[in-house]
Design an enzyme around this catalytic site. Structure first.
Site, PDB file in Angstrom:
ATOM      1  N   CYS A 149       0.839  -1.213   0.000  1.00  0.00           N
ATOM      2  CA  CYS A 149       0.000   0.000   0.000  1.00  0.00           C
ATOM      3  C   CYS A 149       0.866   1.253   0.000  1.00  0.00           C
ATOM      4  O   CYS A 149       2.079   1.206   0.159  1.00  0.00           O
ATOM      5  CB  CYS A 149      -0.926  -0.013   1.210  1.00  0.00           C
ATOM      6  SG  CYS A 149      -0.059   0.204   2.768  1.00  0.00           S
ATOM      7  N   HIS A 169       6.034   6.305  -2.359  1.00  0.00           N
ATOM      8  CA  HIS A 169       7.373   6.794  -2.724  1.00  0.00           C
ATOM      9  C   HIS A 169       7.291   8.263  -3.093  1.00  0.00           C
ATOM     10  O   HIS A 169       8.086   9.089  -2.661  1.00  0.00           O
ATOM     11  CB  HIS A 169       7.914   6.064  -3.964  1.00  0.00           C
ATOM     12  CG  HIS A 169       8.042   4.581  -3.821  1.00  0.00           C
ATOM     13  ND1 HIS A 169       7.845   3.727  -4.883  1.00  0.00           N
ATOM     14  CD2 HIS A 169       8.388   3.799  -2.771  1.00  0.00           C
ATOM     15  CE1 HIS A 169       8.052   2.488  -4.489  1.00  0.00           C
ATOM     16  NE2 HIS A 169       8.379   2.505  -3.212  1.00  0.00           N
ATOM     17  N   ARG A 195      11.567  -5.679   6.453  1.00  0.00           N
ATOM     18  CA  ARG A 195      12.220  -5.436   5.160  1.00  0.00           C
ATOM     19  C   ARG A 195      13.737  -5.656   5.231  1.00  0.00           C
ATOM     20  O   ARG A 195      14.414  -5.676   4.229  1.00  0.00           O
ATOM     21  CB  ARG A 195      11.904  -4.002   4.741  1.00  0.00           C
ATOM     22  CG  ARG A 195      12.346  -3.612   3.352  1.00  0.00           C
ATOM     23  CD  ARG A 195      11.551  -2.397   2.941  1.00  0.00           C
ATOM     24  NE  ARG A 195      12.028  -1.768   1.748  1.00  0.00           N
ATOM     25  CZ  ARG A 195      12.661  -0.596   1.729  1.00  0.00           C
ATOM     26  NH1 ARG A 195      12.960   0.029   2.849  1.00  0.00           N
ATOM     27  NH2 ARG A 195      13.011  -0.068   0.597  1.00  0.00           N
ATOM     28  N   ALA A 249       2.944   1.846   3.027  1.00  0.00           N
ATOM     29  CA  ALA A 249       4.150   1.005   3.030  1.00  0.00           C
ATOM     30  C   ALA A 249       5.254   1.653   2.206  1.00  0.00           C
ATOM     31  O   ALA A 249       6.431   1.618   2.579  1.00  0.00           O
ATOM     32  CB  ALA A 249       3.826  -0.387   2.485  1.00  0.00           C
TER      33      ALA A 249
END
Ligand code: CFM
Length: 529
Positions: free
Chosen positions: A53, A185, A87, A56
């Site tokens: 998502c 991002h 991660r 994230a």
């Protein structure tokens, strides 16, 4: 191949069939026009996708790796918990720096907060973090419910910034905001440009660079840093793997931005170019030949005889160290085939490393890459609207009169532009082999069917789909967190990757698994909810 694929897709309802067909390309070297693919659009509800998502992408991916910031999740505890450490982005503290990587900060919203609002709780959480950790920076990341109830996180951030005298920046990165991680991002890139980069001053050396879009997963960034420093580069800022907000403030001082993952950080690369005049260079430090090429491209940018000599000396030294081991593993890997399905850049990067090992990539796909990551940035002007356009700000920046400077002469720039990927990325499709498959947003049903069709020896993906491959008796390697291993980047990383792949291929257990479809009938229609 096309007919076989159609057979798989025919099981879908007509509208889904039409949609999914646009996301699948069979590489055709004889095509008269460059091949196109549908990307960066929302998944059809009901399809079991592997995507993440927007939160994230912002919190987990871009902001999370910064060691010295409190990255505070405003939301229910699950969002913070599931982005906590999984991660494997590593960080190492220098001196008395603050290292907050191991912590999970969350406001832990409850039902009553959803009803009455969570702003007070957010303010309290900030105050608590300030009291305990005394950070210089706090980033607040919004989750879905926060956007739905309308908490004004930006107002809380401003108030806290004034009261505590530290930097507090809020990111409206609610999970539903963009297409998968990629919207996050973009939001994080915008925030770092607006509030952090360019706010500090320091003198830098001759070969100064920033490393962008490297996340130090399994220690990749450490290996890349080792090589770059050995050659003599000064890394001003790591953005963001193993990086700090404090270093990011000086990033505008570096001569060149070096970009590993184009998808997650290209906005910062572009905006820094407009604002500070810095060029960016697309590199790939995954794979031996691609690491060598990237180092040579970098040297060409600075065009200094000493740097060329150092680059070649380091390449020779490193090759001498790794070649005997690589050759041994190559014997095991050679002739095998791989299918790669990862986020937004690794399906491209790892093809190069597999090639070094003699492994052919028969399928590559991305969860959330945009068309430029597949087809090259030349398609950017033709993309009118995509998944980000509706909800995510396209930040316009202006040249900064104080810091704007250009390193290359116009002639030199024009010449280099044709030789290296300077301010450019040519994408994945054109590098793939004739007849190979490119699939955007591969889902669980297609994964099962396509594994049966292609029968690759190796399937590289993530935690959500790796078990589909395992159950089919196919060796599966996670390319997100590396399944507890790494680093895989650079020269030494290539040896570790070759070892892991050789081990996986040699493991007899895959042959002992009977895929469920060999013993159970497939229920028609069960693949679409
Ligand atoms: Fe870039 Fe990444 Fe990737 Fe990515 Fe990611 Fe990742 Fe990835 Mo997982 S930033 S696009 S959002 S290289 S977390 S370190 S492995 S999906 S291919």
């Amino acid at each position: 191949m096309k007919q076989k694929l159609d057979k798989i897709l025919e099981k879908y309802p007509a509208a889904v069939f039409k949609n999914r067909k646009q996301h699948i390309v069979v590489k055709d070297d004889s095509a008269e026009q460059p091949q196109t693919i549908a990307a960066n659009v929302r998944t059809i509800p009901g399809i079991i996708t592997n995507r993440g998502c927007c939160y994230a992408g912002c919190k987990g991916v871009v902001l999370g790796p910064l060691r010295d910031a409190v990255v505070l999740t405003h939301g229910p505890i699950g969002c913070g918990y599931y982005t906590w450490g999984t991660r494997r982005n590593k960080g190492r503290t220098k001196g008395d720096e603050l290292n907050l990587l191991a912590y999970c900060f969350s406001t832990d919203l409850q039902e009553s907060d959803i009803v009455f609002g969570g702003e007070k709780k957010l303010y309290q959480a900030i105050r608590e973090a300030v009291d305990i950790f005394k950070p210089k920076t706090i980033f607040i990341c919004a989750t879905c419910p926060v956007g739905l109830i309308g908490d004004d996180i930006h107002a809380v951030a401003l108030r806290a910034q004034k009261e505590f005298g530290i930097k507090v920046v809020a990111f409206s990165c609610e999970g539903y905001k963009g297409v998968s991680q990629s919207g996050g991002h973009h939001i994080a890139n915008n925030g770092l440009i607006k509030h952090i980069i360019g706010t500090g001053e320091k003198a830098v050396g001759k070969y100064s660079i920033n490393l962008l879009g490297e996340y130090n997963i399994g220690g990749d960034g450490w290996e890349i840093e080792r090589i770059l420093k050995k050659i003599g580069y000064e890394i001003v800022a790591l953005i963001p793997g193993n990086g700090t907000v404090e270093d990011l403030k000086y990033a505008h001082k570096a001569t060149l931005n070096v970009i590993q993952c184009h998808r997650s950080i290209n906005y910062i690369g572009d905006m820094m170019r407009t604002k500070y005049g810095q060029d960016w260079l697309k590199v790939n430090f995954i794979g031996i030949s691609s690491t060598i090429k990237s180092l040579r491209d970098l040297a060409r940018y600075f065009d200094d005889p000493d740097l060329y000599a150092r680059t070649e000396a380091v390449i020779a030294e490193e090759l001498e160290e790794i070649t005997p081991q690589i050759e041994e593993y190559r014997k095991i890997c050679k002739g095998k085939t791989a299918a790669l399905f990862v986020g937004g850049s690794r399906a491209y990067h790892y093809q190069h490393l597999f090639k070094d090992l003699g492994v052919e990539t028969v399928l590559a796909g991305y969860e959330f890459a945009h068309r430029d990551d597949y087809e090259g940035r030349e398609v950017l002007p033709t993309i009118k609207e995509d998944g980000d356009s509706k909800n995510i700000e396209n930040l316009e920046v202006e040249p900064d009169p104080k810091h704007y400077r250009i390193f290359l002469s116009k002639e030199k720039y024009e010449q280099l532009k044709n030789e290296i990927q300077l301010n450019d990325y040519t994408g994945m499709i054109r590098e793939m082999k004739n007849g190979s498959l490119v699939i955007d947003d591969l889902n669980h049903y297609e994964t099962e069917e396509i594994l049966k069709l292609l029968k690759p020896d190796i399937f590289c993906s993530g935690i959500k789909d790796k078990y589909v491959a395992h159950k089919a008796g196919i060796f599966s390697k996670q390319l997100h967190s590396y399944d507890y291993s790494g680093p895989y980047a650079g020269f030494r990383g290539a040896v570790i990757f070759a070892r892991d792949i050789a081990m996986g291929l040699k493991t007899p257990s895959w042959k002992l698994v009977t895929p469920p479809w060999k013993t159970q009938p497939i229920i028609e229609g069960s693949y679409v909810c």
